[in-house]
Design a protein around this motif. Sequence first.
Motif: not given
Length: 898
Positions: A883, A857, A887, A784
Amino acid sequence: MLSQQVLEALKHAGIEKLSRLQEEAAKRVLEGRNLLIIAPTGSGKTEAAITPILQRMVEERPEGIALVYITPLRALNRDMLRRLKAIAEELGFKIAVRHGDTSQSERSKQSRKPPHILVTTPETLQILFLGKNLRNALKNVRYVVVDEVHELADSERGIQLSVALERLRELARFQTIGLSATVSNPKRIAAFLGRNVEVIEGGEEKLYQYEVVKPEVCEEDSKLAEELFVDAEIAAQLRLIREIAEKHTSALIFVNTRQTAEALGLKLKKLLSVEVHHGSLSKEARIESENRFARGDLKALICTSSMELGIDIGHVDVVIQYNSPRQVSRLIQRVGRSGHKAGKVSKGCIIASSFDEILESWVIVKRAEEGLIEDETMHVMSLDTLANQIAAIALEYGRIRAEKVYSIIRRAYPYRGLSYEKFVEICEFLADGNVIAFDGEEIAPLRKTRRYFYDNISMIPDEKHYRVVDITTGKTIGVLDESFLSTFSGEVFAMKGELWRVVSVDDVVKVEPVAKEGDIPSWAGEEIPVPYEVAQDVGLLRLWIANMLRNEGREETIKALMEKFRTNRAACLEVFDVIEEHIKNFEVSSDRHITIESSGGVAIINACFGHRVNEALGRIVAMLLSARRGSNVAVEIDPYRIKLSPARAEEVKEVLLSIDSDAVEWLAERALIDTKLLQWKVINAARKFGYLSKDADLSRMNLRNLVLRLKDTPIYSEAVREIFVERFDVERVKEIVSKLGSEIGISVYGSLSPISLVPRQQAFDLLMPSKPTEAILAVFRRRLDEEFCILHCLNCGCTIRERVGSIDEVRCIRCGSKLVACVNARRSIEEFKKEELFRIANLVMSYGKKAVYAMNTHGVGAENAARILARFYPSERDFFLELLEAEKRYIRTRKFWD
């Protein structure tokens, strides 16, 4: 039997002497007999057929095409060309290959000067009848060899070929020789080839060595899991594949779907010199992989059925099967690729890690060793193939009596039961659609006929394909299906075991190479069905293990299984953990017992009947439950379970026991109405009948209305017939429902058992970890931080591009405003409506850097981000874990994973 000239040519190709099988075949071929030669892979079947034919050709010195060699795969064509060229050219014969990949210049050359030996596919054989020069050349054919005939006999491609052989018999008198690996019903395969076909079974006994292994996770795997961003269990599988490949000269790694091939390739390329090979890659990509593998530049090749058939890649000394091969015939065929020479041992290792995969693999290995091969499901009376061949014959002859066409087609084994009335009905239907002209007595082509024929030359269900071109090299790397592109919302995907970014989509998809995470494309019609016989044996084995565990204990059972199935301790323990827990409170669902369990509105029928029985039975039960409840009941199936929701166990039992075996066929057909399965089959049949054009835009059609409109036509009948052959086993469902409660026991439970809850592994599992460790979360966060995002000020309009990790405070660098929207750089600001940008800016203003991470994300938009950010997280770790889960949910629920 053979002249010195032929013997010398064989020596030139490395064949010093003929085997017993080859001698026996040579004798019968030279006597002019039609043959089906059945022998294990690598036993020299090709030479058994070709050697005596070449002897005859040396004596006859033919003009034009004397031998047509038909194979089901283009890769096999290329291989045959390599193998036969050395012998044929030594004897002064020209040999050529012709299929979908053959260039136009080569086709023209073949038309002007036909070769003596033509290697081709069933589809391309159809085209040869239509060219004036090539049709004349076919009049010289004296020999037809059909390789891997078992692969063709159970498909509509095979039906098309069987009619083509009868059409060829109208032009020439020839001997027919079929080559096949071991089959369950040799007489039926022989009848498929034509009349008076004798069967020879033999060859040196082929030695197979199988093992089924679940890799044990070691310390190295945890480190590898972090590097590859996968679970430690998946890392262990990848490590074991590498270890096996490195201990051998070279390996073929077989998988069951193209999605798995791409997912495995993506990870394995980081550990091993390996390429991916499957039917959706371009000709250039496939040939390059085959050649690199043949030269020894690659340690392994990851492949689907594209490399399953008799391709001579003699240096392969081990086959790795990733997860269960699903069918005995697949296992034998695939493992036979290793040690591909008479007298050599074919070694195969199945890597299986889950409960179902391990049990299924054990059963398939045992059945393979005992020679118990599942029956071939042969298509009979295929109406769309019939339509295709009527049009083809009309084009070939120009004008021809209907009775003559009928007599040619009826000679083909799959149409031996075709009535003249049904034949006329199809002719009239085609005439109504202006596909052919038919006056009741004669058939003739129309302007539309040629276009219709070429559009539908392949009997493989078709959907629109888009060529994928690498803009850095200009090379075509493969094709993507319409269904993938219509659901793909990202820009990076995997193909050829590499990642590509979409640059543009037009008539072709232009891409560039990239190094980051991506999606795996979907390709239709992939999963190999588990047969009834295999599923029944899995049920029997479950029961045997349960009884052994109760009576003999763990260690004795492990010892027995390791000896019986050549498996390892870890595989046994994986199965034991489920069965030991299961037998505390539940009966074991087996070959003669089903359990019906429910909890939380979900009911599961544990039934060891295989894919085709469970799909038919599951859809019937779901339909009847929906009628009772007055609302839709969803159904999912695998070879051992039927999952229904919403549903309760008791009502499922009532419905099951209420099914009348005489009504099963009607119920199965009724259960198909309104399903995507029937709609897809009707669309394909409508295309094959010329009712819909190949390029028809399906998004503008009401597919339900289309099905209803075609209900009383041959198109609808053909769609249902195909489903009953390929997806539903109606006859076995009749038999099962008549035995429920008597010969087949039923137990009902108000909770779900351990056997109900075990999942099968999917390609998805290779891409994303299911149980994130600290290290995997760190890798996810680092990824990220490396993402580029766009910061757009809604006050002054200033827009900058920045790495997520370098952002501290979100504030406009020009005007200082905090009203700044952050979006991932994979999308442009212009794609967002103003209201959405304001919503994102408010999230960034309220939650700061956390909102930046959320918006970068994959699959997390403003709405999803707002939900995630509104929750309380005890630690930063918990936030990043959420997160990662978001995903994973996004990837899991994408349509192309269905």
